[in-house]
Design an enzyme around this catalytic site. Structure first.
Site, PDB file in Angstrom:
ATOM      1  N   GLY A  86      66.534  57.035  32.888  1.00  0.00           N
ATOM      2  CA  GLY A  86      68.060  56.281  31.297  1.00  0.00           C
ATOM      3  C   GLY A  86      67.169  56.290  30.313  1.00  0.00           C
ATOM      4  O   GLY A  86      66.003  56.951  30.664  1.00  0.00           O
ATOM      5  N   GLY A 137      74.808  58.045  35.122  1.00  0.00           N
ATOM      6  CA  GLY A 137      75.394  57.317  35.626  1.00  0.00           C
ATOM      7  C   GLY A 137      74.106  57.566  37.229  1.00  0.00           C
ATOM      8  O   GLY A 137      73.515  58.365  37.162  1.00  0.00           O
ATOM      9  N   ASP A 192      62.236  51.300  37.197  1.00  0.00           N
ATOM     10  CA  ASP A 192      61.268  50.073  36.161  1.00  0.00           C
ATOM     11  C   ASP A 192      61.854  48.420  37.279  1.00  0.00           C
ATOM     12  O   ASP A 192      61.806  47.886  36.330  1.00  0.00           O
ATOM     13  CB  ASP A 192      63.487  49.553  35.328  1.00  0.00           C
ATOM     14  CG  ASP A 192      64.404  49.131  35.940  1.00  0.00           C
ATOM     15  OD1 ASP A 192      64.519  49.255  36.793  1.00  0.00           O
ATOM     16  OD2 ASP A 192      65.371  49.386  34.609  1.00  0.00           O
ATOM     17  N   GLY A 219      75.616  43.986  38.612  1.00  0.00           N
ATOM     18  CA  GLY A 219      76.997  43.543  38.875  1.00  0.00           C
ATOM     19  C   GLY A 219      76.787  42.827  39.691  1.00  0.00           C
ATOM     20  O   GLY A 219      75.733  42.431  41.047  1.00  0.00           O
ATOM     21  N   ARG A 250      32.038  47.961  27.738  1.00  0.00           N
ATOM     22  CA  ARG A 250      32.560  49.047  27.573  1.00  0.00           C
ATOM     23  C   ARG A 250      32.609  49.759  28.846  1.00  0.00           C
ATOM     24  O   ARG A 250      31.970  49.996  29.538  1.00  0.00           O
ATOM     25  CB  ARG A 250      32.117  49.140  25.729  1.00  0.00           C
ATOM     26  CG  ARG A 250      32.924  48.653  25.365  1.00  0.00           C
ATOM     27  CD  ARG A 250      32.572  49.497  23.685  1.00  0.00           C
ATOM     28  NE  ARG A 250      32.810  50.849  23.261  1.00  0.00           N
ATOM     29  CZ  ARG A 250      32.008  51.797  22.329  1.00  0.00           C
ATOM     30  NH1 ARG A 250      31.151  50.901  21.668  1.00  0.00           N
ATOM     31  NH2 ARG A 250      32.925  52.628  22.232  1.00  0.00           N
ATOM     32  N   HIS A 272      20.970  38.323  24.209  1.00  0.00           N
ATOM     33  CA  HIS A 272      21.925  37.818  22.955  1.00  0.00           C
ATOM     34  C   HIS A 272      22.289  38.269  21.196  1.00  0.00           C
ATOM     35  O   HIS A 272      20.343  39.523  21.651  1.00  0.00           O
ATOM     36  CB  HIS A 272      21.611  36.650  22.568  1.00  0.00           C
ATOM     37  CG  HIS A 272      20.266  36.159  22.618  1.00  0.00           C
ATOM     38  ND1 HIS A 272      19.481  35.015  23.355  1.00  0.00           N
ATOM     39  CD2 HIS A 272      18.852  36.885  22.546  1.00  0.00           C
ATOM     40  CE1 HIS A 272      18.444  34.568  23.262  1.00  0.00           C
ATOM     41  NE2 HIS A 272      18.517  35.783  22.312  1.00  0.00           N
ATOM     42  N   SER A 302      12.690  41.091  18.948  1.00  0.00           N
ATOM     43  CA  SER A 302      13.541  40.954  18.434  1.00  0.00           C
ATOM     44  C   SER A 302      14.027  42.020  17.791  1.00  0.00           C
ATOM     45  O   SER A 302      12.724  43.053  17.051  1.00  0.00           O
ATOM     46  CB  SER A 302      13.982  40.254  18.187  1.00  0.00           C
ATOM     47  OG  SER A 302      13.965  39.017  18.848  1.00  0.00           O
TER      48      SER A 302
END
Length: 429
Positions: A11, A81, A102, A135, A308, A336, A378
């Site tokens: 379709g 169809g 679908d 239908g 990620r 952190h 840090s």
């Protein structure tokens, strides 16, 4: 009895209003056609898909994941169809299961129930809450009398709420006999597969209506229906994993991809998104964290952390505002505000706040390797490629661009300068 499966996916999907073919629209990060194919190949090794619109694009995705799929092309110009889609189809087995591309929510168990009936023609039907443009199915004495397409239904027929789900099981010889008899004498000038019911009835074939769940056999035609279907699939995915022992806090706020796997005792907090082929093993994923195609084992992640693709964590703590990418962390603490990309960090290492692996020079990506029992102060930057051996201390504020030998203290800071009484000279005159 062996079954051949045919999936109708030719379709145009104009109501989807997208350049992407309808069957490639995704639910839970997997295209509709791939959801269907997974269930189809669980039932049969003879699976065909009928394509037309953007055939090459759809075919490429199908064959990448299911290379044994037979691809057919519908001649939409001459044979539009659903019945036109079957021209040229040659089933290898005694019967054929016809599915729609679908309908990604259909469960394998429901298809197995449909196949368990030995009638020559089985039709999946459901009681519609709102029949809309489905239908209509006319049933008398437990046998299907006919199917009327909405466009061709009269006022009385439109009142019927038993609707055609668009899924059929038909004897292969019967299909071969009846298919050439279907014509296009209808309002749309299309070849309707539903007409096979009328033709079978004329030959006194018993047509069995098998009632199915409306939500499960929902056809998706636009973006709104796509969102409804994805919500439905999300509920099913999370229900399954909760039944396997996973704890979800506010599950309605989380997103779990179709291919995500949980092992052992896991806990997922609110607003979490876990994507791709991620695998979570005996771990806790805290609020508002995102995990993409990564493995997390015996670890805790978040809140507000981002893994990620291609991260592997084992016995590791990842705290808030830590982003990892292509990182292998084994028994590591990164509490952190850090970026750890393209790196390997070994056991006992502590990553201080504000640590960055500088892995990209604008052209290539480079790796940072950090050994065991390393203490990283840090605000440290590692300029990759660089290797830090075991039992090293990196002083806070350092920029590390050379390899550091075992047991060393590494300090690299800009020189200090202090001008006495400068404030008073500048602001007080």
């Amino acid at each position: 009895m062996k079954t051949s499966i045919l999936i109708l996916a030719a379709g145009l999907g104009t109501r989807m209003k997208s350049q992407k073919p309808k069957v490639l629209q995704e639910l839970c990060q997997k295209s509709m056609i791939l959801h269907i194919l997974k269930k189809a190949f669980a039932l049969s090794d003879d699976v065909s898909v009928v394509l037309s619109h953007q055939k090459e694009r759809v075919e490429k995705e199908i064959l990448e994941y299911f290379p044994k799929t037979q691809i057919l092309e519908q001649d939409l110009q001459n044979y539009p169809g659903t019945a036109g889609a079957l021209r040229g189809f040659e089933p290898k087995n005694e019967r054929v299961l016809i599915l729609c591309g679908d309908m990604p929510l259909v469960e394998q168990t429901s298809l197995e129930a449909l196949l368990s009936n030995n009638a020559k023609l089985n039709l999946a039907v459901f009681k519609a809450r709102d029949p809309k443009s489905y239908g209509r199915v006319v049933i008398k004495n437990d046998s299907v009398e006919k199917i009327v397409e909405f466009k061709d239904a009269n006022t009385q027929e439109k009142e019927i709420n038993t609707c055609n789900a668009g899924v059929y099981v038909i004897d292969s010889r019967l299909l071969k006999e009846l298919l050439p008899l279907i014509d296009n004498n209808n309002a749309a000038k299309e070849y309707y597969l539903t007409d096979i019911v009328k033709l079978a009835k004329e030959k006194d074939v018993m047509i069995k209506a098998v009632f199915v769940d409306e939500d499960e056999f929902m056809g998706i035609n636009d973006k709104f229906e796509l969102s409804i279907a994805e919500n439905f699939m999300q509920e099913k995915i999370k229900k399954y994993w909760m039944q396997q022992g996973v704890i979800f806090h506010l599950p309605q706020s989380t997103f779990i991809g179709a291919d995500v796997e949980f092992v052992g005792e896991c806990e997922v907090y609110e607003n979490v998104r876990i994507e791709g082929k991620s695998k979570i093993i005996n771990s806790i994923i805290k609020s508002s964290s995102v995990i993409e195609n990564s493995i997390v084992e015996n670890s805790d992640v978040g809140p507000l952390a981002h893994l990620r693709p291609n991260c592997e964590l084992k016995n590791t703590h990842i705290g808030n505002f830590v982003e990892c990418k292509n990182a292998k962390l084994n028994t590591v603490k990164a509490g952190h505000l850090s970026y750890l990309g393209d790196c390997e960090i070994d056991s006992g290492t502590n990553i201080g706040c504000g640590t960055i692996t500088c892995n990209y020079d604008g052209v290539k990506k480079y790796k940072t390797i950090i050994g065991k029992n390393v203490f990283v102060g840090s605000d440290t930057q590692f300029i990759a490629p660089v290797k830090i051996e075991d039992e090293v201390i990196i002083a806070a504020g350092s920029t590390v661009s050379v390899n550091v030998e075992k047991g060393a203290l590494f300090i690299n800071r800009a020189g200090h300068k202090m001008i006495k009484d400068y404030y008073y000279k500048k602001f007080q005159k």
